[in-house]
Design an enzyme around this catalytic site. Sequence first.
Site, short mmCIF file in Angstrom:
data_model
loop_
_atom_site.label_atom_id
_atom_site.label_comp_id
_atom_site.label_asym_id
_atom_site.label_seq_id
_atom_site.Cartn_x
_atom_site.Cartn_y
_atom_site.Cartn_z
N SER A 93 40.72 -9.88 11.30
CA SER A 93 39.68 -10.07 10.28
C SER A 93 39.51 -11.53 9.92
CB SER A 93 40.05 -9.33 8.99
OG SER A 93 39.87 -7.97 9.12
N GLU A 99 31.57 -5.59 14.93
CA GLU A 99 31.12 -6.95 15.19
C GLU A 99 31.76 -7.40 16.51
OE1 GLU A 99 30.55 -8.71 10.69
OE2 GLU A 99 32.57 -8.66 11.49
P1 NAI Z 1 48.70 -2.01 9.77
O1 NAI Z 1 49.77 -2.73 9.07
O2 NAI Z 1 48.22 -0.70 9.24
O3 NAI Z 1 49.11 -1.77 11.30
C1 NAI Z 1 49.67 -2.76 12.12
C2 NAI Z 1 50.55 -2.06 13.14
O4 NAI Z 1 50.92 -2.99 14.14
C3 NAI Z 1 51.85 -1.51 12.53
O5 NAI Z 1 51.96 -0.14 12.87
C4 NAI Z 1 52.93 -2.36 13.18
O6 NAI Z 1 54.13 -1.64 13.41
C5 NAI Z 1 52.27 -2.74 14.48
N1 NAI Z 1 52.81 -3.95 15.11
C6 NAI Z 1 53.13 -5.13 14.54
N2 NAI Z 1 53.58 -6.00 15.47
C7 NAI Z 1 53.52 -5.35 16.67
C8 NAI Z 1 53.83 -5.70 18.00
N3 NAI Z 1 54.29 -6.93 18.31
N4 NAI Z 1 53.64 -4.77 18.98
C9 NAI Z 1 53.17 -3.55 18.68
N5 NAI Z 1 52.85 -3.16 17.44
C10 NAI Z 1 53.02 -4.04 16.44
O7 NAI Z 1 47.48 -3.06 9.88
P2 NAI Z 1 45.92 -2.78 10.00
O8 NAI Z 1 45.32 -2.70 8.64
O9 NAI Z 1 45.70 -1.68 10.96
O10 NAI Z 1 45.41 -4.17 10.61
C11 NAI Z 1 45.60 -4.50 11.96
C12 NAI Z 1 44.67 -5.63 12.35
O11 NAI Z 1 43.31 -5.24 12.10
C13 NAI Z 1 44.87 -6.93 11.57
O12 NAI Z 1 44.62 -8.01 12.43
C14 NAI Z 1 43.81 -6.86 10.49
O13 NAI Z 1 43.39 -8.14 10.03
C15 NAI Z 1 42.67 -6.18 11.24
N6 NAI Z 1 41.70 -5.46 10.42
C16 NAI Z 1 42.10 -4.73 9.33
C17 NAI Z 1 41.16 -4.06 8.57
C18 NAI Z 1 41.57 -3.22 7.41
O14 NAI Z 1 40.70 -2.82 6.62
N7 NAI Z 1 42.85 -2.91 7.23
C19 NAI Z 1 39.71 -4.10 8.90
C20 NAI Z 1 39.42 -4.83 10.12
C21 NAI Z 1 40.39 -5.50 10.82
#
Ligand code: NAI
Length: 297
Positions: free
Chosen positions: A130, A163
């Site tokens: 993001s 996007e």
């Molecule tokens: P989250 O914290 O729910 O999930 C992240 C996941 O990645 C966790 O399950 C974690 O265990 C895993 N992870 C971390 N390091 C890892 C690795 N090296 N290998 C494999 N898995 C790994 O986070 P979320 O909210 O899903 O966000 C993920 C990405 O999406 C971020 O870059 C965030 O900025 C982006 N994003 C988030 C939005 C939101 O509303 N939460 C909206 C749009 C984009």
Amino acid sequence: MSSSAKPIKTVAIIGSGLMGSGIAQVAAANGHQVTVVDQSQEIIDKASASIQKSLGRVVKKKFPDDPKAQQTYVADVMAHLSLQTDAIGAVKSADLVIEAIVENLDTKKSLFSTLDKAAPSHTIFASNTSSIPIKDIAAATSRLDRFGGLHFFNPVPVMKLVEVIRIPETSDETYSALEAFGKAVGKTTVQCKDTPGFIVNRLLVPYMMEAVRLVERGEATPRDVDTAMKLGAGYPMGPFELSDYVGLDTVKFIIDGWMEREPDNPLFSQSTLLNKLVEEKKLGVKSGEGFYSYDKK
Ligand code: NAI
């Protein structure tokens, strides 16, 4: 799609959290073969359960009076999905890798650097970040022409937009393939350059911050600002309801990152009130209190 772009059939999604599991669900539901990767079996089991729960909601709407059709649909989507802890194995047969791990540049770079060595040369890489510049993440790889951003919105199965972000090196073929993928998973796509916040967050986050500053100056209450924006501007949620939903720590994290990059931009300036709430761990809906109080379940 241009003739040389290979259609995306197999997708590896790294990170099975909120966004990764949502992206996996819509990709599998639209006929892609999807492998989802996370760090431990426990996390993966949780993701699998959350995808099944979400699919349960989808089929209730899609086939309201047909339990057999509901079951078949869920089984078919789940048959398109495999969940595992081996990222290298997952990317070896992927046409597209979508990264949705923690929002940290070094962690993302280290992941992509490893995946770059393991993935076939045709594989396209995309980040769902993001707030981190796509070019900074892509720099960890040797495939800048096959790198872009696919920015989905939460909750992925519900929100209709993706996007598609280009860095200067992103080839036309790669862009076309990413755009076609976004459409193939049922979304409307928009194109944007690699600029802070892309389109939606670039407009939304400064708007939310301006609402906080208005309240900080004592000009109106959060409740009245929310009512005003819903009834006067037709927004489905007011800026304080939206901030609480997104998470105040996330809003602060985004604005802090932008401020570091553009310290003189007044749109990216800090808010004492927001900083105080985050320090007090009042993060919004998820913590039970933010600008408003919520029932903790
Ligand atoms: P989250 O914290 O729910 O999930 C992240 C996941 O990645 C966790 O399950 C974690 O265990 C895993 N992870 C971390 N390091 C890892 C690795 N090296 N290998 C494999 N898995 C790994 O986070 P979320 O909210 O899903 O966000 C993920 C990405 O999406 C971020 O870059 C965030 O900025 C982006 N994003 C988030 C939005 C939101 O509303 N939460 C909206 C749009 C984009």
